[in-house]
Motif scaffolding. Structure first.
Motif, PDB file in Angstrom:
ATOM      1  N   ASP A   1     -17.951 -11.258   7.494  1.00 41.43           N
ATOM      2  CA  ASP A   1     -17.329 -10.735   6.269  1.00 41.43           C
ATOM      3  C   ASP A   1     -16.090  -9.966   6.707  1.00 41.43           C
ATOM      4  O   ASP A   1     -16.161  -9.187   7.666  1.00 41.43           O
ATOM      5  CB  ASP A   1     -18.260  -9.744   5.560  1.00 41.43           C
ATOM      6  CG  ASP A   1     -19.399 -10.432   4.821  1.00 41.43           C
ATOM      7  OD1 ASP A   1     -19.399 -11.678   4.748  1.00 41.43           O
ATOM      8  OD2 ASP A   1     -20.283  -9.710   4.323  1.00 41.43           O
ATOM      9  N   LEU A   2     -15.000 -10.150   6.009  1.00 43.80           N
ATOM     10  CA  LEU A   2     -13.755  -9.477   6.407  1.00 43.80           C
ATOM     11  C   LEU A   2     -12.962  -9.127   5.154  1.00 43.80           C
ATOM     12  O   LEU A   2     -12.929  -9.908   4.190  1.00 43.80           O
ATOM     13  CB  LEU A   2     -12.977 -10.425   7.327  1.00 43.80           C
ATOM     14  CG  LEU A   2     -11.631  -9.968   7.867  1.00 43.80           C
ATOM     15  CD1 LEU A   2     -11.480 -10.433   9.321  1.00 43.80           C
ATOM     16  CD2 LEU A   2     -10.473 -10.508   7.038  1.00 43.80           C
ATOM     17  N   THR A   3     -12.373  -7.945   5.152  1.00 42.21           N
ATOM     18  CA  THR A   3     -11.577  -7.516   4.001  1.00 42.21           C
ATOM     19  C   THR A   3     -10.155  -7.200   4.451  1.00 42.21           C
ATOM     20  O   THR A   3      -9.958  -6.561   5.493  1.00 42.21           O
ATOM     21  CB  THR A   3     -12.211  -6.273   3.334  1.00 42.21           C
ATOM     22  OG1 THR A   3     -13.485  -6.652   2.829  1.00 42.21           O
ATOM     23  CG2 THR A   3     -11.361  -5.749   2.188  1.00 42.21           C
ATOM     24  N   VAL A   4      -9.179  -7.682   3.665  1.00 49.25           N
ATOM     25  CA  VAL A   4      -7.778  -7.328   3.896  1.00 49.25           C
ATOM     26  C   VAL A   4      -7.360  -6.405   2.758  1.00 49.25           C
ATOM     27  O   VAL A   4      -7.469  -6.770   1.574  1.00 49.25           O
ATOM     28  CB  VAL A   4      -6.880  -8.580   3.938  1.00 49.25           C
ATOM     29  CG1 VAL A   4      -5.422  -8.183   4.187  1.00 49.25           C
ATOM     30  CG2 VAL A   4      -7.360  -9.556   5.019  1.00 49.25           C
ATOM     31  N   ASN A   5      -6.963  -5.193   3.114  1.00 48.70           N
ATOM     32  CA  ASN A   5      -6.495  -4.214   2.122  1.00 48.70           C
ATOM     33  C   ASN A   5      -4.978  -4.223   2.075  1.00 48.70           C
ATOM     34  O   ASN A   5      -4.315  -4.208   3.123  1.00 48.70           O
ATOM     35  CB  ASN A   5      -6.995  -2.810   2.492  1.00 48.70           C
ATOM     36  CG  ASN A   5      -8.514  -2.735   2.453  1.00 48.70           C
ATOM     37  OD1 ASN A   5      -9.140  -3.032   1.449  1.00 48.70           O
ATOM     38  ND2 ASN A   5      -9.107  -2.355   3.590  1.00 48.70           N
ATOM     39  N   TYR A   6      -4.423  -4.245   0.864  1.00 44.62           N
ATOM     40  CA  TYR A   6      -2.968  -4.299   0.702  1.00 44.62           C
ATOM     41  C   TYR A   6      -2.412  -2.935   0.325  1.00 44.62           C
ATOM     42  O   TYR A   6      -3.138  -2.040  -0.115  1.00 44.62           O
ATOM     43  CB  TYR A   6      -2.623  -5.342  -0.370  1.00 44.62           C
ATOM     44  CG  TYR A   6      -3.183  -6.712  -0.035  1.00 44.62           C
ATOM     45  CD1 TYR A   6      -2.734  -7.418   1.085  1.00 44.62           C
ATOM     46  CD2 TYR A   6      -4.190  -7.272  -0.823  1.00 44.62           C
ATOM     47  CE1 TYR A   6      -3.275  -8.654   1.395  1.00 44.62           C
ATOM     48  CE2 TYR A   6      -4.734  -8.515  -0.508  1.00 44.62           C
ATOM     49  CZ  TYR A   6      -4.281  -9.203   0.602  1.00 44.62           C
ATOM     50  OH  TYR A   6      -4.818 -10.421   0.918  1.00 44.62           O
TER      51      TYR A   6
ATOM     52  N   SER B   1      -4.850  -3.071  -3.754  1.00 42.17           N
ATOM     53  CA  SER B   1      -5.735  -4.216  -3.992  1.00 42.17           C
ATOM     54  C   SER B   1      -6.271  -4.733  -2.649  1.00 42.17           C
ATOM     55  O   SER B   1      -5.834  -4.284  -1.578  1.00 42.17           O
ATOM     56  CB  SER B   1      -4.988  -5.329  -4.732  1.00 42.17           C
ATOM     57  OG  SER B   1      -3.953  -5.835  -3.901  1.00 42.17           O
ATOM     58  N   SER B   2      -7.199  -5.679  -2.717  1.00 48.56           N
ATOM     59  CA  SER B   2      -7.756  -6.215  -1.474  1.00 48.56           C
ATOM     60  C   SER B   2      -8.301  -7.622  -1.709  1.00 48.56           C
ATOM     61  O   SER B   2      -8.535  -8.025  -2.854  1.00 48.56           O
ATOM     62  CB  SER B   2      -8.860  -5.301  -0.947  1.00 48.56           C
ATOM     63  OG  SER B   2      -9.882  -5.214  -1.898  1.00 48.56           O
TER      64      SER B   2
ATOM     65  N   SER C   1      -4.491  -2.669   5.969  1.00 55.13           N
ATOM     66  CA  SER C   1      -5.520  -2.718   7.022  1.00 55.13           C
ATOM     67  C   SER C   1      -6.363  -3.981   6.890  1.00 55.13           C
ATOM     68  O   SER C   1      -6.414  -4.607   5.822  1.00 55.13           O
ATOM     69  CB  SER C   1      -6.426  -1.484   6.966  1.00 55.13           C
ATOM     70  OG  SER C   1      -7.141  -1.473   5.761  1.00 55.13           O
ATOM     71  N   ILE C   2      -7.010  -4.326   7.992  1.00 57.06           N
ATOM     72  CA  ILE C   2      -7.947  -5.451   8.014  1.00 57.06           C
ATOM     73  C   ILE C   2      -9.243  -4.919   8.616  1.00 57.06           C
ATOM     74  O   ILE C   2      -9.218  -4.231   9.655  1.00 57.06           O
ATOM     75  CB  ILE C   2      -7.404  -6.619   8.862  1.00 57.06           C
ATOM     76  CG1 ILE C   2      -6.036  -7.077   8.312  1.00 57.06           C
ATOM     77  CG2 ILE C   2      -8.399  -7.789   8.882  1.00 57.06           C
ATOM     78  CD1 ILE C   2      -5.326  -8.082   9.201  1.00 57.06           C
TER      79      ILE C   2
END
Ligand SMILES: [Zn+2]
Length: 627
Positions: free
Chosen positions: A542-547, A551-552, A598-599
């Motif tokens: 599972d991976l999240t990219v935050n802008y 938003s993400s 961030s990632i």
């Protein structure tokens, strides 16, 4: 040559046939039905017993020997338990005296110091099979018995035993006069036939832990001084003789002793405690069992025992809902023993605790009614399915019932496991509970890594699938002896995913998980992200990219060998599979690198990554933010 070949083929076919039978088609378990008459002397802590055991051999094998556990013999100088206490680096503090200093401790086994009237013992004075006297041999805590007549498959036999016993001064689960003044804690107190299952006899010596018992029905009559109140396994059959909060007493015989008659259907252990100063309260759980509480009439602790009662009812409701309906009509929470220990239809716990501590230990021990009692894994061999699954569900229950609202209530289990994995002291979860090099490695493996096993399974197959897996595991394996394969096959059937790799890597090796974000490269309007698997154990990611705008996007990278994906239901974007053999994995997102704040790998922290420092990458985009 031809003949040889056909013989070999025949042999192969025969082996395959047998393998198929034992592994897949017929599950069997032995049955042991006990009738016991016990006479307790509360002055000497000695008791006499007659035991009539009806034993049914449901195995496909002819038995020529049987074994009994005589657990109380552990509490004697020179016993296996005593020797191990003197050898292990970190002995159980409840069982040793420090005869050195705090800085330089020297431990002395308390068992080694017990005098003859302080030791525990269980002596067999006679034993017959269908009336024929048997030859037997007591070796430490195990009674080895040669049968007069072999027991054929499907056959029943009866054993009659006369025994006498003494409860030890040393309290370890059982014993006399515990530190809170409970007179009699009767755990592991009777001659108990060892389990024989698809792995053969389990006549383990009592060294420290744990237990594996034969399912059956108990009928137990206990005569004890009339001032004593008994709480324990089983339904009281004669409340009118007893009084003591069980019912109004109708006949006073004028005897010094009362005989308490209990029956317990389909249990694999029978435990009780007795004290003349117990308060006995009862609380009916809606659509559930009648809860009994037995606790000392002590002004310092009895308010907590009152406050515990409605919470215990909520916990009983939680477990019945999350796992499966509690099947007995009664459950007893009894002050006794030396900490907290689970038994059939009851628990013995110490009571001098904060209310929060009392609720916590009750939650844990009550949860054991499902994990190990009803789902009776061999806890010597699979201690993590006993303590770990119990820790998982009791921590979940505390989070809910006590309204703690923790995002990951199992985080401390993860942290303890990760510290052990990084310490060099870890042994695989397949280690026998008594054969860990140090006790702390046992505890962290059984309790913490075992809890992580389930929590992380939820990460792998999805939380809803984990919920369904736990319920199906109960439906399919309650009142049986499930093995590690049982839980993983259940999860496979529920999720439709291949999961044997998870049991192998996490349950049978000390392979660890360590993923990192290796590089992040901007390519015009795109960003290319490369991840690295740095240790051997693979996982889906599972991976999240935050802008920058707050938003993400969530991404999900399936593991190729799972042959499928967990349901992401629009919560994440599923990417291409990662074949585990490749240490690197690269994917691109349709966003300029300048917009990424961030990632994060596994933002929920449900993957047991042993080095989290490289799971997150943050960019200083202060210049871009201004524009
Ligand atoms: Zn436990």
């Amino acid at each position: 040559m031809k003949i040889l070949l056909s013989k070999t083929l025949y042999l192969c076919a025969f082996l395959w046939y047998n393998f198929g039978i034992s592994q897949n088609n017929t599950y069997w378990q032995q049955q042991a039905d006990y009738k016991m008459i016990i006479d307790m002397n509360v002055e000497t802590f000695q008791y006499k017993g007659n035991q009539h055991l009806t034993y049914t051999n449901n195995s496909p094998d002819t038995l020529t020997r049987v074994y009994y556990h005589l657990y109380l013999n552990a509490f004697q100088p020179g016993s296996n338990m005593d020797v191990r206490l003197q050898q292990i680096k970190d002995p159980d503090k409840r069982m040793v005296n420090n005869i050195g200093t705090n800085d330089n401790p020297i431990y002395e086994s308390r068992i080694s110091q017990l005098s003859p009237n302080e030791i525990g013992y269980l002596n067999v004075t006679s034993l017959t099979q269908n009336g024929v006297p048997l030859i037997y041999n007591i070796v430490d805590t195990v009674l080895e018995v040669d049968l007069a007549t072999p027991i054929q498959p499907g056959e029943q036999t009866t054993f009659d035993m006369v025994f006498n016993a003494q409860l030890p001064v040393q309290i370890r689960r059982n014993g006399r006069n515990n530190r809170e003044g409970v007179a009699i804690s009767m755990a592991q107190w009777y001659p108990k036939i060892a389990e024989y299952d698809f792995e053969g006899w389990h006549a383990d010596a009592y060294i420290a832990r744990e237990f594996h018992g034969v399912w059956g029905n108990f009928d137990v009559k206990i005569s004890i001084d009339k001032d004593y109140i008994i709480g324990g396994t089983g339904y009281l059959q004669n409340p009118e003789d007893i009084g003591h909060g069980y019912g109004s007493k109708t006949n006073n015989t004028g005897n010094d002793k009362l005989t308490w008659h209990f029956k317990a259907p389909m249990v694999h252990d029978f435990t009780w405690a007795a004290d003349p100063n117990y308060i006995h309260d009862k609380l009916q759980v809606k659509n559930g069992p009648l809860l009994h509480f037995f606790y000392k009439n002590n002004p310092e602790t009895k308010d907590n025992w009152k406050a515990l009662q409605p919470v215990a009812a909520e916990l009983m409701f939680y477990f019945s809902d999350a796992i499966g309906a509690y099947p007995y009509k009664q459950y007893s929470i009894i002050q006794g023993g030396d900490g907290g220990m689970e038994y059939g239809m009851c628990t013995l716990i110490t009571g001098g605790r904060s209310l929060r501590g009392l609720i916590g230990v009750t939650s844990h021990e009550m949860a054991h009614s499902w994990f190990q009692f009803l789902l009776a894994t061999n806890e010597s061999k699979h201690e993590w399915m006993d303590e770990g699954f119990t820790s998982y569900i009791s921590t979940s229950a505390m989070n809910d019932v006590m309204k703690l609202n923790r995002k990951n209530p199992h985080l401390s289990s993860y942290n303890r496991y990760i510290a052990l994995a990084n310490s060099g002291d870890e042994q695989p979860l397949t280690t026998h509970a008594d054969r860990y090099n140090i006790n702390s490695a046992y505890s962290t493996s059984a309790y913490s890594k075992g809890a992580v096993f389930l929590a992380q399974l939820g990460y792998i197959i999805g939380k809803d699938n984990l919920t369904k897996t736990i319920k199906k595991y109960f439906t399919d394996f309650a009142f049986k002896h499930p093995t590690p394969n049982a839980i993983i096959r259940t999860a496979e059937k529920v999720s439709g995913l291949e999961l044997d790799w998870y049991l192998t890597d996490f349950g049978q090796t000390t392979n660890t998980i360590d993923y990192s974000i290796k590089t992040v490269n901007g390519l015009n309007e795109m960003t290319e992200i490369t991840l690295e698997r740095k240790q051997l154990m693979p996982m889906p990611i599972d991976l999240t990219v935050n802008y920058l705008d707050g938003s993400s996007d969530n991404f999900y990278i399936p593991l190729e060998m799972m042959r499928g994906e967990k349901p992401v239901n629009g919560r994440a974007i599923a990417l291409a599979d990662w074949p585990w053999v490749n240490p690197y994995y690269t994917f691109s997102i349709d966003v300029k690198k300048d917009f990424i704040a961030s990632i994060v790998i596994d933002p929920s922290e449900h993957m047991a990554d042993t080095n989290k420092s490289d799971n997150t990458i943050s960019f200083d985009q202060s210049e871009n933010k201004k524009q």
